[in-house]
Design an enzyme around this catalytic site. Structure first.
Site, PDB file in Angstrom:
ATOM      1  N   GLU A  20      -7.635   0.915  -2.561  1.00  0.00           N
ATOM      2  CA  GLU A  20      -7.215  -0.238  -3.369  1.00  0.00           C
ATOM      3  C   GLU A  20      -8.280  -1.337  -3.373  1.00  0.00           C
ATOM      4  OE1 GLU A  20      -3.759  -2.337  -1.868  1.00  0.00           O
ATOM      5  OE2 GLU A  20      -3.356  -3.202  -3.843  1.00  0.00           O
ATOM      6  N   GLU A  43       4.967  -4.844  -6.150  1.00  0.00           N
ATOM      7  CA  GLU A  43       4.477  -5.520  -4.940  1.00  0.00           C
ATOM      8  C   GLU A  43       4.250  -6.976  -5.336  1.00  0.00           C
ATOM      9  OE1 GLU A  43       1.170  -4.524  -1.587  1.00  0.00           O
ATOM     10  OE2 GLU A  43       0.415  -5.307  -3.476  1.00  0.00           O
TER      11      GLU A  43
HETATM   12  C1  LER Z   1      -2.911  -6.757  -0.431  1.00  0.00           C
HETATM   13  O1  LER Z   1      -3.091  -7.921  -1.138  1.00  0.00           O
HETATM   14  C2  LER Z   1      -2.299  -5.688  -1.260  1.00  0.00           C
HETATM   15  O2  LER Z   1      -2.304  -5.743  -2.464  1.00  0.00           O
HETATM   16  C3  LER Z   1      -1.657  -4.554  -0.578  1.00  0.00           C
HETATM   17  O3  LER Z   1      -1.433  -3.483  -1.430  1.00  0.00           O
HETATM   18  C4  LER Z   1      -2.370  -4.232   0.688  1.00  0.00           C
HETATM   19  O4  LER Z   1      -2.391  -2.990   1.190  1.00  0.00           O
HETATM   20 MN    MN Z   2      -1.475  -4.113  -3.685  1.00  0.00          MN
END
Ligand code: LER
Ligand code: MN
Length: 272
Positions: free
Chosen positions: A152, A246
């Site tokens: 990521e 998220e």
């Molecule tokens: C951190 O900002 C994030 O986006 C998460 O997915 C961290 O693993």
């Molecule tokens: Mn993330």
């Protein structure tokens, strides 16, 4: 495409995981909202009831498409790029303990924050080398178990190591291995990408997982990202995996998750 949201079986500090508290109750609430799965956020696989957790999610009729590993950094300070070689080794070993769990759950392992940052008095080229070593070792072990890892890119305010998709793609190419791909996160992309849509197109079939949040890291619809255009680009790559919420839990976790899911499903429905 299917939908999931992030959930940890233990208390966490990180502000962009909407659900906190009792795991089974949250699984029920997430299912009731209309999600298809749960992205499991796990600090240490050896300290959780793996079979019980997988069973709880499956019994609710959901999947575990991904396992997030960032808590080992956020709560314990482990990283692939720590100047202390013992901590680097612990971070690699920790990631490797996720492999059997991911295999059982049928999940991709997400590596974002666990790569760490360039710490004071560390040369950037050393941190880059350690990061390369960390990913190479973990990817080899994961490949032997048929498990995929998603790297990521994370914005500049959280790490100086690989913020944008272009560098991420070069990095995964350098590490090699078909089981290493990308996780794209709209919050980070909004900060780092010259064009979110172009970067999605460039990542193409290397996209293994996808995080959604609006420009302010609230649920989609609460900021100014153009999710119609973003999801159009993503659809055009042929991506058929999960869209994972998220984002921050405001105004309230369940309501934020509900609104984000509703808005994303509506847009996806208009595209398809
Ligand atoms: C951190 O900002 C994030 O986006 C998460 O997915 C961290 O693993
Ligand atoms: Mn993330």
């Amino acid at each position: 495409m299917k939908f999931c949201t992030c959930l940890s079986p233990e208390p966490v500090q990180f502000s962009a995981y909407p659900f906190k508290g009792d795991f089974a109750e949250n699984v029920t609430a997430i299912k009731r909202l209309g999600f298809d799965g749960v992205e499991l956020i796990v600090r240490d696989p050896d300290t959780i009831d793996q079979d019980g957790i997988i069973q709880t999610v499956k019994s609710a009729g959901m999947e575990i498409p991904a396992i997030g590993t960032g808590l080992a950094w956020g709560e314990e300070g482990l990283s692939f790029t720590d100047p202390n070689s013992e901590i680097r080794e612990k971070a690699i070993e920790r990631l490797i303990t996720h492999v059997p769990l991911a295999q059982k759950a049928g999940a991709v392992i997400v590596v974002g924050l666990l790569r760490g940052i360039v710490q004071p008095e560390v040369k950037p080229e050393d941190a880059e080398e350690w990061m390369f070593t960390g990913f190479s070792r973990c990817c080899q072990v994961a490949a032997d178990s048929g498990v995929r890892i998603a790297f990521e890119p994370i914005n500049r305010y959280e790490t100086s190591l690989l913020n944008a998709v272009e560098g991420g793609l070069e990095f995964i190419e350098k590490v090699g291995g078909k089981n290493l791909g990308m996780l794209l996160d709209t919050f980070h992309m909004n900060i780092e990408e010259p064009s979110i849509e172009e970067s999605i197109r460039n990542a193409g079939d290397r996209i293994f997982h996808f995080h959604y949040a609006d420009s302010n890291r609230l649920y989609p619809g609460a900021g100014h990202l153009d999710f119609h255009s973003i999801l159009t680009a993503l659809t055009e790559t042929g991506y058929s995996g999960y869209l994972s919420g998220e984002h921050r839990p405001d105004p309230e976790p369940t309501e934020a998750a509900r609104l984000g899911l509703k808005n994303m499903k509506k847009i996806l429905g208009e595209i398809q």
